[in-house]
Write a protein that holds these residues in place. Sequence first.
Motif, PDB file in Angstrom:
ATOM      1  N   GLY A  27      36.810  31.956  20.852  1.00  0.00           N
ATOM      2  CA  GLY A  27      36.449  32.585  22.169  1.00  0.00           C
ATOM      3  C   GLY A  27      36.418  33.965  22.189  1.00  0.00           C
ATOM      4  N   GLY A  28      36.280  34.502  21.062  1.00  0.00           N
ATOM      5  CA  GLY A  28      36.327  36.154  20.911  1.00  0.00           C
ATOM      6  C   GLY A  28      37.798  36.569  21.140  1.00  0.00           C
ATOM      7  N   ALA A  29      37.907  37.282  22.344  1.00  0.00           N
ATOM      8  CA  ALA A  29      39.117  37.787  22.921  1.00  0.00           C
ATOM      9  C   ALA A  29      39.775  36.862  23.817  1.00  0.00           C
ATOM     10  N   SER A  30      38.969  35.887  24.367  1.00  0.00           N
ATOM     11  CA  SER A  30      39.475  34.804  25.115  1.00  0.00           C
ATOM     12  C   SER A  30      40.137  33.613  24.282  1.00  0.00           C
ATOM     13  N   GLN A  31      41.304  33.106  24.971  1.00  0.00           N
ATOM     14  CA  GLN A  31      42.153  31.849  24.368  1.00  0.00           C
ATOM     15  C   GLN A  31      41.729  30.715  25.155  1.00  0.00           C
ATOM     16  N   TYR A  32      42.134  29.687  24.816  1.00  0.00           N
ATOM     17  CA  TYR A  32      41.676  28.221  25.633  1.00  0.00           C
ATOM     18  C   TYR A  32      42.895  27.223  25.440  1.00  0.00           C
ATOM     19  N   LYS A  33      42.998  26.505  26.195  1.00  0.00           N
ATOM     20  CA  LYS A  33      44.222  25.374  26.405  1.00  0.00           C
ATOM     21  C   LYS A  33      44.061  24.129  25.650  1.00  0.00           C
ATOM     22  N   GLY A  34      42.530  23.769  25.970  1.00  0.00           N
ATOM     23  CA  GLY A  34      42.300  22.259  25.491  1.00  0.00           C
ATOM     24  C   GLY A  34      40.697  22.332  24.996  1.00  0.00           C
ATOM     25  N   LEU A  35      40.159  21.449  24.256  1.00  0.00           N
ATOM     26  CA  LEU A  35      39.152  21.362  23.876  1.00  0.00           C
ATOM     27  C   LEU A  35      38.569  19.973  23.599  1.00  0.00           C
ATOM     28  N   THR A  40      29.822  21.149  28.559  1.00  0.00           N
ATOM     29  CA  THR A  40      28.532  20.950  27.993  1.00  0.00           C
ATOM     30  C   THR A  40      27.976  22.362  27.572  1.00  0.00           C
ATOM     31  N   LEU A  41      28.933  22.787  26.803  1.00  0.00           N
ATOM     32  CA  LEU A  41      28.543  24.000  25.964  1.00  0.00           C
ATOM     33  C   LEU A  41      27.959  23.337  24.567  1.00  0.00           C
ATOM     34  N   THR A  42      27.069  24.011  23.939  1.00  0.00           N
ATOM     35  CA  THR A  42      26.245  23.385  22.748  1.00  0.00           C
ATOM     36  C   THR A  42      26.288  24.445  21.938  1.00  0.00           C
ATOM     37  N   SER A  43      26.352  23.873  20.529  1.00  0.00           N
ATOM     38  CA  SER A  43      25.845  24.729  19.278  1.00  0.00           C
ATOM     39  C   SER A  43      24.459  24.845  18.949  1.00  0.00           C
ATOM     40  N   PRO A  44      23.896  25.719  18.135  1.00  0.00           N
ATOM     41  CA  PRO A  44      22.349  25.791  17.949  1.00  0.00           C
ATOM     42  C   PRO A  44      22.216  24.271  17.201  1.00  0.00           C
ATOM     43  N   VAL A  45      20.702  24.034  17.185  1.00  0.00           N
ATOM     44  CA  VAL A  45      20.483  22.803  16.315  1.00  0.00           C
ATOM     45  C   VAL A  45      20.480  22.566  14.971  1.00  0.00           C
ATOM     46  N   ILE A  46      21.122  21.725  14.225  1.00  0.00           N
ATOM     47  CA  ILE A  46      21.408  21.754  12.683  1.00  0.00           C
ATOM     48  C   ILE A  46      20.582  20.794  12.375  1.00  0.00           C
ATOM     49  N   ALA A  47      19.550  21.132  11.331  1.00  0.00           N
ATOM     50  CA  ALA A  47      18.710  20.043  10.808  1.00  0.00           C
ATOM     51  C   ALA A  47      19.330  19.408   9.539  1.00  0.00           C
ATOM     52  N   VAL A  51      21.185  17.409  14.639  1.00  0.00           N
ATOM     53  CA  VAL A  51      22.491  17.294  15.040  1.00  0.00           C
ATOM     54  C   VAL A  51      22.791  18.565  15.995  1.00  0.00           C
ATOM     55  N   VAL A  52      23.271  18.395  17.129  1.00  0.00           N
ATOM     56  CA  VAL A  52      23.921  19.438  18.453  1.00  0.00           C
ATOM     57  C   VAL A  52      25.234  18.971  18.472  1.00  0.00           C
ATOM     58  N   PHE A  53      26.433  20.155  18.382  1.00  0.00           N
ATOM     59  CA  PHE A  53      27.586  19.798  18.916  1.00  0.00           C
ATOM     60  C   PHE A  53      27.772  20.238  20.144  1.00  0.00           C
ATOM     61  N   SER A  54      28.104  19.259  21.115  1.00  0.00           N
ATOM     62  CA  SER A  54      28.450  19.416  22.579  1.00  0.00           C
ATOM     63  C   SER A  54      29.961  19.691  22.549  1.00  0.00           C
ATOM     64  N   TYR A  55      30.394  20.719  23.258  1.00  0.00           N
ATOM     65  CA  TYR A  55      31.862  20.852  23.351  1.00  0.00           C
ATOM     66  C   TYR A  55      32.186  21.360  24.833  1.00  0.00           C
ATOM     67  N   ALA A  56      33.618  21.472  24.992  1.00  0.00           N
ATOM     68  CA  ALA A  56      33.890  21.895  26.258  1.00  0.00           C
ATOM     69  C   ALA A  56      35.175  22.576  25.848  1.00  0.00           C
ATOM     70  N   VAL A  57      35.724  23.243  26.953  1.00  0.00           N
ATOM     71  CA  VAL A  57      37.097  23.844  26.679  1.00  0.00           C
ATOM     72  C   VAL A  57      37.716  24.297  28.042  1.00  0.00           C
ATOM     73  N   VAL A  58      39.031  23.926  28.076  1.00  0.00           N
ATOM     74  CA  VAL A  58      39.720  24.464  29.193  1.00  0.00           C
ATOM     75  C   VAL A  58      40.569  25.670  29.022  1.00  0.00           C
ATOM     76  N   TYR A 117      32.531  31.731  24.327  1.00  0.00           N
ATOM     77  CA  TYR A 117      33.025  30.651  23.450  1.00  0.00           C
ATOM     78  C   TYR A 117      31.614  30.341  22.448  1.00  0.00           C
ATOM     79  N   SER A 118      32.152  30.033  21.255  1.00  0.00           N
ATOM     80  CA  SER A 118      31.138  29.518  20.355  1.00  0.00           C
ATOM     81  C   SER A 118      31.522  28.541  19.019  1.00  0.00           C
ATOM     82  N   LEU A 119      30.715  27.738  18.662  1.00  0.00           N
ATOM     83  CA  LEU A 119      31.311  26.856  17.401  1.00  0.00           C
ATOM     84  C   LEU A 119      30.400  27.114  16.428  1.00  0.00           C
ATOM     85  N   ASN A 120      31.129  27.687  15.324  1.00  0.00           N
ATOM     86  CA  ASN A 120      30.445  27.982  14.241  1.00  0.00           C
ATOM     87  C   ASN A 120      30.698  26.824  12.978  1.00  0.00           C
ATOM     88  N   VAL A 121      29.609  26.608  12.322  1.00  0.00           N
ATOM     89  CA  VAL A 121      29.607  25.539  11.303  1.00  0.00           C
ATOM     90  C   VAL A 121      29.677  26.492  10.012  1.00  0.00           C
TER      91      VAL A 121
END
Length: 203
Positions: A74-82, A157-164, A137-144, A49-53
Amino acid sequence: MIAIAALFLVCLAYVQANPDGAPLAACAAIAPQSPQHNGSSQPLANSSYSLNVSQLTAAGGYTPGRTYTLVLTGGASQYKGLLVQGRRGTTPVGSFAAGNLVKPVCSTNTAVTHTDNTLKNNIQLTWTAPAAGTGTVVFSYAVVVQNSGGVNTYYATLTSPVIAEYPIHRPLQPLQRPLKRPLQRPLQRPLQRPLQRPLQRPL
């Protein structure tokens, strides 16, 4: 990071009972709770999984007060919750808006979660950047997610790259030198005196 993990663990307890996302009570979590779900946490190294801005500046930063689109894929992977939240250190920053299959949660809408637990992918999120002076800023995220056996698993506790922040905010500094004194010296040359010699020849 610990706070967002604790928050998401509480959300998991409601995935089956409340499939329409994390409840407000989850936002106050400061310690992990016993999740009432039939799954387990997965190693972050296994996550696809990745979070793109989008629409960041050329330097890869955000402009204070501007609205941005985030895509959780999630690429080829789906998710139920976020659950996604922008953070400056451990402080939530910015705000999210409601959208397709998502809704804002927590105080002042600092996080966003799902509205149902159907399988999904490439969900778009709308985030408004915080005020000037916030900093990076960093985006912290989680997926079910759900594997082929129908058992719930999650990544926390997945995280995005640091955004200045851009432009870089620097508070005004006091003047280091006092203002120049007004000119006080008298003029070096007096004004020219009027001509006083009489005419050489009478009329």
